[in-house]
Design a protein around this motif. Sequence first.
Motif, PDB file in Angstrom:
ATOM      1  N   GLN A  62       0.841  -1.209   0.000  1.00  0.00           N
ATOM      2  CA  GLN A  62       0.000   0.000   0.000  1.00  0.00           C
ATOM      3  C   GLN A  62       0.872   1.254   0.000  1.00  0.00           C
ATOM      4  N   TRP A  63       1.911   1.248   0.835  1.00  0.00           N
ATOM      5  CA  TRP A  63       2.803   2.407   0.873  1.00  0.00           C
ATOM      6  C   TRP A  63       3.476   2.600  -0.482  1.00  0.00           C
ATOM      7  N   GLN A  64       3.990   1.527  -1.055  1.00  0.00           N
ATOM      8  CA  GLN A  64       4.692   1.627  -2.335  1.00  0.00           C
ATOM      9  C   GLN A  64       3.771   2.152  -3.432  1.00  0.00           C
ATOM     10  N   ALA A  65       2.524   1.678  -3.455  1.00  0.00           N
ATOM     11  CA  ALA A  65       1.568   2.144  -4.469  1.00  0.00           C
ATOM     12  C   ALA A  65       1.286   3.636  -4.315  1.00  0.00           C
ATOM     13  N   ALA A  66       1.074   4.093  -3.090  1.00  0.00           N
ATOM     14  CA  ALA A  66       0.820   5.525  -2.849  1.00  0.00           C
ATOM     15  C   ALA A  66       2.056   6.349  -3.202  1.00  0.00           C
ATOM     16  N   TYR A  67       3.217   5.848  -2.827  1.00  0.00           N
ATOM     17  CA  TYR A  67       4.474   6.541  -3.126  1.00  0.00           C
ATOM     18  C   TYR A  67       4.656   6.703  -4.631  1.00  0.00           C
ATOM     19  N   GLU A  68       4.460   5.610  -5.360  1.00  0.00           N
ATOM     20  CA  GLU A  68       4.634   5.670  -6.814  1.00  0.00           C
ATOM     21  C   GLU A  68       3.598   6.569  -7.473  1.00  0.00           C
ATOM     22  N   ALA A  69       2.355   6.542  -6.989  1.00  0.00           N
ATOM     23  CA  ALA A  69       1.292   7.359  -7.586  1.00  0.00           C
ATOM     24  C   ALA A  69       1.450   8.844  -7.284  1.00  0.00           C
ATOM     25  N   GLY A  70       1.998   9.184  -6.128  1.00  0.00           N
ATOM     26  CA  GLY A  70       2.016  10.581  -5.735  1.00  0.00           C
ATOM     27  C   GLY A  70       3.359  11.260  -5.657  1.00  0.00           C
ATOM     28  N   ARG A  82      -7.041  10.022  -0.030  1.00  0.00           N
ATOM     29  CA  ARG A  82      -8.017   9.763  -1.091  1.00  0.00           C
ATOM     30  C   ARG A  82      -8.410   8.298  -1.158  1.00  0.00           C
ATOM     31  N   ASP A  83      -7.430   7.424  -0.996  1.00  0.00           N
ATOM     32  CA  ASP A  83      -7.685   5.985  -1.092  1.00  0.00           C
ATOM     33  C   ASP A  83      -8.216   5.386   0.202  1.00  0.00           C
ATOM     34  N   GLY A  84      -8.399   6.210   1.222  1.00  0.00           N
ATOM     35  CA  GLY A  84      -9.011   5.766   2.471  1.00  0.00           C
ATOM     36  C   GLY A  84      -8.120   4.938   3.375  1.00  0.00           C
ATOM     37  N   HIS A  85      -6.814   4.999   3.162  1.00  0.00           N
ATOM     38  CA  HIS A  85      -5.906   4.220   4.004  1.00  0.00           C
ATOM     39  C   HIS A  85      -5.817   4.773   5.428  1.00  0.00           C
ATOM     40  N   LEU A  86      -5.955   6.072   5.563  1.00  0.00           N
ATOM     41  CA  LEU A  86      -5.892   6.736   6.864  1.00  0.00           C
ATOM     42  C   LEU A  86      -6.836   7.927   6.840  1.00  0.00           C
ATOM     43  N   GLY A  87      -7.299   8.316   8.010  1.00  0.00           N
ATOM     44  CA  GLY A  87      -8.074   9.540   8.129  1.00  0.00           C
ATOM     45  C   GLY A  87      -7.134  10.729   8.233  1.00  0.00           C
ATOM     46  N   HIS A  88      -7.660  11.922   7.952  1.00  0.00           N
ATOM     47  CA  HIS A  88      -6.818  13.120   7.949  1.00  0.00           C
ATOM     48  C   HIS A  88      -6.167  13.382   9.308  1.00  0.00           C
ATOM     49  N   HIS A  89      -6.921  13.272  10.377  1.00  0.00           N
ATOM     50  CA  HIS A  89      -6.359  13.570  11.701  1.00  0.00           C
ATOM     51  C   HIS A  89      -5.254  12.584  12.081  1.00  0.00           C
TER      52      HIS A  89
END
Length: 165
Positions: A62-70, A82-89
């Motif tokens: 999950q981290w690698q996918a977010a890292y590569e996408a962003g 955006r992908d709902g992995h964590l809430g903003h707070h």
Amino acid sequence: MISLSRRLIALAEAGRTGALHVGGTPGGVVYLVAGRITHAESRGCPGIGERLVRCGRLSAAQWQAAYEAGHGARRVGHILLRDGHLGHHELASRVVATITAATHALLLGDDAPMRFVPGERHWFGTVAQADLGNLGPETARRLLARPAPRGPRSVRCRQPSPVPG
């Protein structure tokens, strides 16, 4: 040579945006937007990605996918939200914890060479901001809570793993 804490205060008071690269050991970078710290990293401390994976909040995939996408657009944090992995707070508090640990590590080597790069931003993006004044008491608490180092100053962060950021 001006100290790191004085340099950060001057940049914050001037409302500067950019990256303060800090040499020496452990070395690292403090990123500011309009004078507020938006990210900090140090070779002596785990980065935000490593922290999220190690504590089990994200899988390495999950981290690698977010890292590569962003990464290229400096939006990794926004991708995680955006992908709902964590809430903003939760993500904001983890970013502030990362900023606090890295800034603490960098302040221990307060006489290191520094270079400010105007406009440079971190690849994670801005999810949270911290004022230097708010990091000071936490840094002081950590310094007082640990035994005095023997010999050269040392940083008590774990060695980073190969997980990006």
